[in-house]
Design a protein around this motif. Sequence first.
Motif, mmCIF file in Angstrom:
data_model
loop_
_atom_site.group_PDB
_atom_site.id
_atom_site.type_symbol
_atom_site.label_atom_id
_atom_site.label_comp_id
_atom_site.label_asym_id
_atom_site.label_seq_id
_atom_site.Cartn_x
_atom_site.Cartn_y
_atom_site.Cartn_z
ATOM 1 N N PRO A 189 0.812 -1.225 0.000
ATOM 2 C CA PRO A 189 0.000 0.000 0.000
ATOM 3 C C PRO A 189 0.841 1.269 0.000
ATOM 4 N N ILE A 190 1.869 1.313 0.853
ATOM 5 C CA ILE A 190 2.650 2.541 0.925
ATOM 6 C C ILE A 190 3.501 2.729 -0.337
ATOM 7 N N VAL A 191 3.962 1.619 -0.922
ATOM 8 C CA VAL A 191 4.737 1.729 -2.161
ATOM 9 C C VAL A 191 3.850 2.268 -3.282
ATOM 10 N N ILE A 192 2.641 1.732 -3.376
ATOM 11 C CA ILE A 192 1.708 2.214 -4.392
ATOM 12 C C ILE A 192 1.431 3.696 -4.182
ATOM 13 N N LEU A 193 1.220 4.062 -2.916
ATOM 14 C CA LEU A 193 0.929 5.460 -2.603
ATOM 15 C C LEU A 193 2.082 6.375 -3.036
ATOM 16 N N MET A 194 3.308 5.992 -2.687
ATOM 17 C CA MET A 194 4.445 6.834 -3.020
ATOM 18 C C MET A 194 4.651 6.911 -4.540
ATOM 19 N N THR A 195 4.413 5.796 -5.230
ATOM 20 C CA THR A 195 4.550 5.791 -6.684
ATOM 21 C C THR A 195 3.562 6.763 -7.309
ATOM 22 N N VAL A 196 2.336 6.659 -6.861
ATOM 23 C CA VAL A 196 1.282 7.480 -7.428
ATOM 24 C C VAL A 196 1.540 8.962 -7.147
ATOM 25 N N LEU A 197 1.960 9.255 -5.907
ATOM 26 C CA LEU A 197 2.225 10.650 -5.580
ATOM 27 C C LEU A 197 3.448 11.170 -6.341
ATOM 28 N N GLY A 198 4.383 10.278 -6.655
ATOM 29 C CA GLY A 198 5.566 10.672 -7.425
ATOM 30 C C GLY A 198 5.205 11.168 -8.808
ATOM 31 N N LEU A 199 4.125 10.621 -9.343
ATOM 32 C CA LEU A 199 3.649 10.997 -10.674
ATOM 33 C C LEU A 199 3.491 12.514 -10.835
ATOM 34 N N GLY A 200 3.096 13.165 -9.738
ATOM 35 C CA GLY A 200 2.910 14.612 -9.798
ATOM 36 C C GLY A 200 4.200 15.375 -10.024
ATOM 37 N N ASN A 201 5.338 14.689 -9.896
ATOM 38 C CA ASN A 201 6.623 15.362 -10.043
ATOM 39 C C ASN A 201 7.239 15.198 -11.416
ATOM 40 N N VAL B 283 -0.647 16.289 -10.868
ATOM 41 C CA VAL B 283 -0.798 16.189 -9.409
ATOM 42 C C VAL B 283 -2.236 15.813 -9.064
ATOM 43 N N SER B 284 -3.208 16.442 -9.741
ATOM 44 C CA SER B 284 -4.608 16.101 -9.471
ATOM 45 C C SER B 284 -4.864 14.631 -9.763
ATOM 46 N N LEU B 285 -4.342 14.175 -10.905
ATOM 47 C CA LEU B 285 -4.504 12.775 -11.279
ATOM 48 C C LEU B 285 -3.889 11.871 -10.207
ATOM 49 N N SER B 286 -2.698 12.272 -9.711
ATOM 50 C CA SER B 286 -2.022 11.421 -8.739
ATOM 51 C C SER B 286 -2.820 11.341 -7.437
ATOM 52 N N TYR B 287 -3.404 12.458 -6.999
ATOM 53 C CA TYR B 287 -4.216 12.402 -5.776
ATOM 54 C C TYR B 287 -5.478 11.579 -5.997
ATOM 55 N N LEU B 288 -6.022 11.699 -7.185
ATOM 56 C CA LEU B 288 -7.223 10.931 -7.512
ATOM 57 C C LEU B 288 -6.932 9.437 -7.457
ATOM 58 N N LEU B 289 -5.794 9.054 -8.077
ATOM 59 C CA LEU B 289 -5.397 7.646 -8.072
ATOM 60 C C LEU B 289 -5.075 7.185 -6.644
ATOM 61 N N ALA B 290 -4.404 8.066 -5.884
ATOM 62 C CA ALA B 290 -4.050 7.701 -4.509
ATOM 63 C C ALA B 290 -5.310 7.440 -3.693
ATOM 64 N N ASP B 291 -6.321 8.229 -3.952
ATOM 65 C CA ASP B 291 -7.595 8.054 -3.269
ATOM 66 C C ASP B 291 -8.222 6.726 -3.649
ATOM 67 N N LYS B 292 -8.220 6.424 -4.960
ATOM 68 C CA LYS B 292 -8.832 5.184 -5.451
ATOM 69 C C LYS B 292 -8.045 3.946 -5.021
ATOM 70 N N LEU B 293 -6.702 3.998 -5.161
ATOM 71 C CA LEU B 293 -5.898 2.797 -4.962
ATOM 72 C C LEU B 293 -5.486 2.595 -3.513
ATOM 73 N N ALA B 294 -5.214 3.683 -2.790
ATOM 74 C CA ALA B 294 -4.659 3.520 -1.447
ATOM 75 C C ALA B 294 -5.532 4.178 -0.392
ATOM 76 N N ASN B 295 -6.690 4.632 -0.804
ATOM 77 C CA ASN B 295 -7.618 5.241 0.153
ATOM 78 C C ASN B 295 -7.016 6.462 0.841
ATOM 79 N N TYR B 296 -6.203 7.206 0.081
ATOM 80 C CA TYR B 296 -5.478 8.321 0.661
ATOM 81 C C TYR B 296 -6.220 9.620 0.395
ATOM 82 N N ARG B 297 -6.392 10.413 1.440
ATOM 83 C CA ARG B 297 -7.011 11.736 1.302
ATOM 84 C C ARG B 297 -5.996 12.775 1.733
#
Lengths: 299, 297
Positions: free
Chosen positions: A215-227, A283-297
Amino acid sequence: MNKRKLKRNLPLHLMLIPGIIISLIFVYLPLVGSVMAFQDYNPIKGFFGSEWVGLKNFEFIAALPGTFQVLRNTIYIAFFKIVGNIIVPVTFALLLNELRSNKSKRVLQTFIYMPNFLSWIILSGIIMDLFSPSDGLVNNILGVFGIEPIFFLGDKFWFPVTMIVTDIWKGFGFGTVIYLAALTNIDPSLYEAAMIDGAGRWKQTIHVTLPGMAPIVILMTVLGLGNILNAGFDQIFNLLGPAVYDTGDVIDTFIYRLGMIQAQYSASAAVGLFKSVVSFLFVSLSYLLADKLANYRIF
Amino acid sequence: MKKMSKGRLVFEIFNYIILISAALTCLLPFVNLLAVSLSNRSAVAAGEVLFWPVDLDLSAYEFILHSNRFIRSFLISLQRVALGVAINIVVIILTAYPLSKSSKDFKSRTVYSWFFIFTMLFVPSMIPSFIVVQNLGLIDTIWALVLPGALPIFNMVVMLNFFRNLPKELEEAALIDGAGHWTILWRIFVPLSTPSIATITLFCIVNHWNAWFDGMIYMNRPENYPLQSYLQSIVVTPESIMQVMNPTDEMARLLLSLSNQTARAAQLFVATIPVLVAYPFLQKYFTTGLVMGSVKG
């Protein structure tokens, strides 16, 4: 009742005033100011007096010979930094996790975590010396193995590679600590169950540790996308020389040169606006994916 | 302890080798920097200095003591850290507290949240930001270094999540006793949040200490540079180290026994010392504060 609640909540509104003013002035105002990308901005006439030129600045930028190259360099460097900054810390977290002595774990963490807190100015000074082709430590070591000196910061192929490697070097300790914290949160009974089923250390890593980290790896990957358009200005600006513009010039250094050195304010703002908008989407896409995949808000 | 299998033993040895080499790559560059700064310039030029000073020579440090530019920028950085961090903490706490309420208790929360979330998504570019700071008349003042970044949004989110995880009963009990939100914030939330506030303070100190670009573009006069901006100028154009206005006799003597490399190494090393001093505290609070603040995203 409702009126009392309103009165009770008044302080909450008041508390937000400083933060709102700061954001309005230093985020929203420059955002409005970005309309200068559609003007021929003249510092004396200001935002309101400058002449509107439509998309001329964007056409000018698109016609410059180096623009596409700059975009390509940015994505190339940013992409490998994002990937490396996940794979390397995850690997080190797994390796550290295998140590039985908590003391050596702590000591090793202390060392690898340190470069993260130093500025790119200090690290740039050190990197320039270490990677120098004439008397740098790295080339001296390579020389022992009979490898010819490499001009890491002056060679078109090696410059981006050096940026990627030194960036990972600076940041991997920080990531390792985060992933290690995730590892210690894995339920120990899962390991016990695996052991009863006859799983060795290797199998435990594959079937318990890795899924526990997912979960945390997926989250960090997705958030990295914004960079994806952030190749790392602080680092590249200080190490970049004209000899390696072909492969090392990135959007942020390009924006700086256009605006601050060549005083082409509107052209620089146009590139900046392009970057802000594309980054906004990513960045918006990455937060959206983080929300969907890792339940991150975020909030 | 169970006897290790042969494969396990081989793995452990390799594991230690890999981890120790990684730790050394993080440590040795700084040992080298210190050794260079303490060595004689000819030994440095000859490439003899590795991890131990050769022909111990303290003139680079004497140079720092006599360099008013270094000392001046060091003091500006201290001033910047003190002022900037104080502002950061106040603004972060004041913003995080209302946003940590549920939208049931604080109806407008959603609107405010989106206002701040937007600032995370849309980063304005260099030139419009510069023009804003310029038009506010902040150029060449310390306010240009502390106001634009007064609300570090990620630290605010860490604080917000920490507030949110505090037991709700505390607040409810205080409300029943007639306490207002100001009292609840300063008397209950802030005292309970010391670990998180410590973490954020350290984050902010490091950020302000390490920042250099704002100093470079917002300070027209180099004598207003904070330390990292001054260091940037000597790292990128090394010749500038030796440009000393009206050198005294003492300075002239020192400059003769220095080289760019030794003087630069000493200045970089001195700039590293405050971070090294803060490092044990950073380590102590960093993970705990960070993990606590981010458990429930």
